[in-house]
Design a protein around this motif. Structure first.
Motif, mmCIF file in Angstrom:
data_model
loop_
_atom_site.group_PDB
_atom_site.id
_atom_site.type_symbol
_atom_site.label_atom_id
_atom_site.label_comp_id
_atom_site.label_asym_id
_atom_site.label_seq_id
_atom_site.Cartn_x
_atom_site.Cartn_y
_atom_site.Cartn_z
ATOM 1 N N UNK A 729 47.487 -31.660 -5.355
ATOM 2 C CA UNK A 729 46.196 -30.984 -5.377
ATOM 3 C C UNK A 729 46.227 -29.651 -6.099
ATOM 4 N N UNK A 730 47.050 -29.558 -7.146
ATOM 5 C CA UNK A 730 47.236 -28.299 -7.876
ATOM 6 C C UNK A 730 46.661 -28.432 -9.274
ATOM 7 N N UNK A 731 45.936 -27.401 -9.712
ATOM 8 C CA UNK A 731 45.457 -27.322 -11.087
ATOM 9 C C UNK A 731 45.708 -25.912 -11.589
ATOM 10 N N UNK A 732 46.339 -25.807 -12.758
ATOM 11 C CA UNK A 732 46.702 -24.516 -13.325
ATOM 12 C C UNK A 732 46.224 -24.451 -14.764
ATOM 13 N N UNK A 733 45.548 -23.367 -15.125
ATOM 14 C CA UNK A 733 45.167 -23.120 -16.510
ATOM 15 C C UNK A 733 45.766 -21.788 -16.941
#
Length: 902
Positions: A729-733
């Protein structure tokens, strides 16, 4: 048809490793597949002349004329001679090529990190090839030639915590043999009241003549000798033979072929592990023992029965975000045990640090039972957070000791020490490493000792090593492993009981010169001080020694002097003039350690060359014999330093992209690298890593220059990176302006100008201001993204990003992408090297994935350690957007969005 099959380690090239190759023997196994029987029958006929060399893939029935290893190791001998703690070890192995064609024969041995290689030779068909020790710079051109040819150039690699691996291979004709001989020397260090001789052995097969022999000569007399091995069973224990007299010991281990077997019917050998000898010497004189041979002396000083002196110790503990997880848990457990062991007469303090500094108390406290219990409760509450401020935390410890000294809160006869434990780089407060070292050294002023413990592989060990040595201490790496708690406890036990401080050994000025260091900050219980020097007068009736130290006042008198001619009349000083070589060994070690203070290194180089020691200043050049394909490039044996071995913590494939944009595949096991560029229009989004098995996706979007340069070249870089891990459940920009992290509905936005450390159940993020962001995804991957800042007023260029994988071993076999397809390595061969357009960049032919490619030797830069200049990494450059190396074409990896798979 009846066959018995054995599976080899070779992978099939045709089906890309899905199948493995089978050899066969004509005995008992029924094959029911008629097609396979026909194919195999034809295969047998075609290879009947040499059935032992025939291999077939069970997946796609691809026939491979690949030679099964037919090398017999005829003998392995390890002979270690110890003369007054100085060891001279000779490892000899003879192997026979039993095949009817030439093949490579390998020689691999492990040697202690503290040892210097002094000789290596190969004897092939009566011809002897000897390694030559040269200045490192002189060997550099030969080294680069070997690297550019695509051959492995480095002979020495890291091998665990205590050892280095020396590995070399040579092409041997059919029915011929080769004898390898490696010699190394080291001075044994006394720890916990004993010396240890460690021999790591793994012949990998049964050996007709196998023998380990050690001869120990100690004129002081031998107190005890113990020998054991990690692979010894109860049945093999009686094979370890010991003969001990007053000043000599002989240990041998020589199992027969049957005794080496894992089981009565097995061909596998159980000889695989460490053979360890431990011993100590008798000590009668309080001023130690002096041994003189041919104009050189060595003085061993470890007085018996000295009382311990009190110590005042401040523990400085890193609790920054990078310490999260097992490291923090192990530190807490270790500190509980260490505090429980602090002597009741000692004083101690505790300082925790991240971006802030938190002392347990403002002054040191006596180690009463009540105070220790209170301190243990305090350390149980240590939790990771924030960034790393090393400078201010160590300075706080120094000022605490100085204030307590000034206010007479500490015992007058006691020693002051600081033990620093950290796992990362300073990224809060003072971050310039040299300024931190200077601040600490000036503040300590030689009045206390600093010990530095570097936890894990990310720490800058060289920085800690220099800072410790500048302040009379030592550095030690604590390895991230299940026994890290024991490592921490073990180090404390070494320094827990000081016996003397400010130890100064003095000798007659008119009688000695060229002394090795003879002033020491402490002597700890169970250790030993060793001083060597050259005599101005060879015939000395007495040898006057003066000892000044805190703890026992001062002493003066004659140390016990040994006459080797009387004790060992038949041995001719055991192996040459060992006292001279011991003196040279200590002198070189001293010069290498004090180079940080700008002492001239040329003398250390001169000594290394004179005595043929492979040190960090020299290299051993090994010339291999010519083969049918022509001359082989020279190989280089270097001395590893702790900083280098740390960099080799991961021997797995290391992937990165940086620049405009350069992709690099580093292959540590081959000591080589591949690289390629991807050129496309600015704004294009590429899939870099895709692992559907665990739900990981990494995409990158290119940016261009602000405007086209006068030469018309359009440069592109990566300006945005998107990472998503569906399972976590991780999102990185990450862009050149900000970092956005989303997890479980929560969103955090950080600017590059703000240092930060975030810890979550599934992701850790450490942001170093305007430099890098390190990301660890649980049970998945660890990587670092670098920010390259460009002058704002530059007419063409703009800021861009670099991406470097730090750990990828948990990715699944199905991982793919422009980078991802290489995470599990790649097989290739390079040959037909020839001059290229640029003299220093030769061309060659590469065979990879069924393609024959024209490649060029070049360099790409790795910016992880030096963000401004980078480090040049030699690599084979694949042209035309990596065509032939990558699966498909570059266009196949273009996706429609930063978090899209298509």
């Amino acid at each position: 048809m009846n066959f018995f099959f054995f599976v080899t380690e070779k992978k099939c090239r045709r089906c890309k490793g899905k199948g493995r190759l089978l050899g066969y023997i004509l005995i008992f196994m029924t094959i029911r597949d008629p097609l396979f029987v026909v194919v195999l029958f034809l295969f047998c006929i075609s290879s009947a002349k040499d059935m032992s060399r025939s291999l077939i893939c069970y997946q796609c029935m691809y026939f491979v004329a690949h030679s099964v290893q037919m090398v017999e190791v005829l003998s392995v001998t390890v002979h270690c001679t110890v003369a007054s703690r100085f060891t001279h070890t000779v490892m000899t192995s003879t192997a026979l090529n039993k095949a009817n064609s030439s093949q490579e024969i390998f020689f691999e041995v492990d040697l202690p990190k503290t040892a210097f290689i002094t000789n290596f030779s190969m004897e092939i068909e009566g011809q002897i090839y000897v390694g030559v020790v040269n200045e490192k710079e002189q060997a550099k051109k030969q080294y680069e030639k070997a690297v550019s040819s695509g051959r492995t150039a480095g002979l020495v690699k890291a091998s665990g915590r205590k050892m280095e691996k020396f590995s070399v291979s040579v092409n041997i004709a059919a029915e011929s043999n080769v004898t390898f001989i490696l010699t190394y020397e080291e001075l044994l260090q006394r720890k916990f009241g004993k010396y240890e001789i460690l021999t790591r052995i793994n012949p990998k097969q049964l050996v007709e003549n196998f023998q380990i022999v050690a001869d120990i000569y100690e004129p002081q007399g031998i107190a005890f000798v113990d020998a054991h091995a990690t692979f010894l069973s109860n049945e093999l224990l009686p094979l370890v033979e010991k003969t001990v007299t007053d000043n000599k010991a002989h240990i041998s281990f020589s199992p027969t072929l049957d005794q080496q077997r894992k089981c009565p019917e097995c061909d596998g050998s159980l000889i695989n592990g460490d053979f360890i000898i431990k011993y100590d010497v008798k000590r009668a004189s309080s001023l130690g023992d002096i041994q003189i041979v041919n104009g050189y002396f060595v003085h061993f000083f470890a007085p018996p029965d000295l009382p311990r002196i009190r110590k005042n110790v401040v523990f400085v503990i890193d609790r920054s975000g990078s310490m999260a997880g097992p490291k923090m848990i192990q530190t807490r457990v270790a500190m509980e045990s260490i505090l429980s062991d602090v002597h009741p007469d000692d004083y101690f303090g505790i300082i925790l640090f991240d971006s802030s500094i938190e002392p347990w108390k403002q002054s040191l406290t006596k180690a009463t039972e009540e105070n220790v219990d209170e301190a243990i409760k305090f350390v149980r509450q240590i939790y990771p957070r924030g960034t790393t401020n090393i400078n201010d935390s160590v300075m706080k410890a120094i000022h605490m000791l100085q204030d307590d000294r000034r206010n007479k809160k500490l015992p007058e006869r006691s020693v002051d020490m600081i033990i620093l434990l950290t796992d990362g780089m300073p990224n809060e407060g003072e971050s310039n490493l040299q300024r931190i070292q200077q601040n600490v050294c000036e503040a300590i002023g030689g009045n206390m000792t600093l010990f530095c413990l570097g936890f894990g592989d990310d720490v800058d060990y060289s920085f800690l090593d220099v800072m410790a040595k500048q302040n009379n201490g030592v550095a030690r790496r604590i390895y991230e492993a299940s026994d890290a708690t024991l490592q921490l406890q073990g180090f404390y036990d070494e320094v827990a009981s000081p016996l003397l401080s400010a130890v100064d050994l003095r000798y007659p000025d008119n009688a000695v010169d060229s002394l090795t260091p003879h002033h020491f900050s402490q002597l700890f219980n169970g250790s030993e001080i060793v001083v060597a020097g050259r005599l101005s007068e060879n015939d000395m009736d007495n040898f006057l020694v003066e000892v000044f130290a805190n703890g026992v006042g001062e002493g003066q008198g004659e140390a016990s002097v040994t006459d080797w001619d009387v004790i060992y009349p038949e041995k001719d000083y055991i192996f040459g003039d060992f006292t001279e070589r011991l003196w040279a060994y200590l002198t070189i070690q001293q010069l290498l350690e004090t180079r940080f203070e700008q002492m001239e290194a040329s003398y250390a180089l001169e000594m290394s060359l004179k005595y043929s020691f492979v040190t960090p200043l020299t290299s051993m050049v090994v010339t291999k014999p010519e083969t049918e394909d022509g001359p082989s490039g020279p190989l280089i044996a270097d001395k590893l330093t702790e900083g280098r071995t740390a960099g080799e913590a991961g021997r797995r494939t290391q992937l990165s992209l940086d620049g405009d944009p350069h992709f690099m595949i580093e292959l540590p096991e081959r000591e080589d690298a591949l690289c390629f560029n991807i050129n496309d229009s600015p704004g294009t989004i590429f899939n870099l890593v895709k692992d559907p098995s665990i739900g990981l996706l990494v995409n990158g979007q290119t940016i261009g220059d602000k405007m086209v340069a006068p030469d018309g070249k359009v440069n592109t870089y990566f300006g945005r990176l998107g990472v998503v891990h569906h399972s976590l459940g991780v999102r990185l920009e990450v862009t050149t302006e900000y970092i956005t992290l989303s997890q479980d509905g929560q969103k955090v936005k950080l600017l590059w100008s703000d240092p930060a450390s975030l810890k979550g159940p599934s992701v850790d993020l450490l942001l170093t201001k305007d430099r890098s962001v390190k990301v660890t995804l649980r049970d998945s991957v660890k990587f670092v993204i670098l920010l390259h800042k460009v002058w704002k007023m530059h007419p063409y260029h703009q800021d861009y990003l670099g991406f470097y994988t730090l750990d990828s071993h948990l990715l699944s076999p199905s991982v793919h992408g422009l980078l991802g397809q290489f995470y599990h390595g790649i097989e290739f061969e390079v040959g037909d090297q020839r001059p290229g357009e640029v003299p220093e960049k030769p061309d060659a032919t590469m065979y990879v994935k069924g393609h024959q490619l024209n490649v060029t030797r070049g360099w790409q830069r790795d910016f992880r350690k030096d963000l401004k200049r980078g480090k040049n990494v030699p690599c084979w450059f694949i042209h035309s957007n990596g065509t032939g190396l990558i699966d498909g074409s570059a266009e196949d990896y273009i996706v429609s969005g930063l978090f899209k798979t298509v």
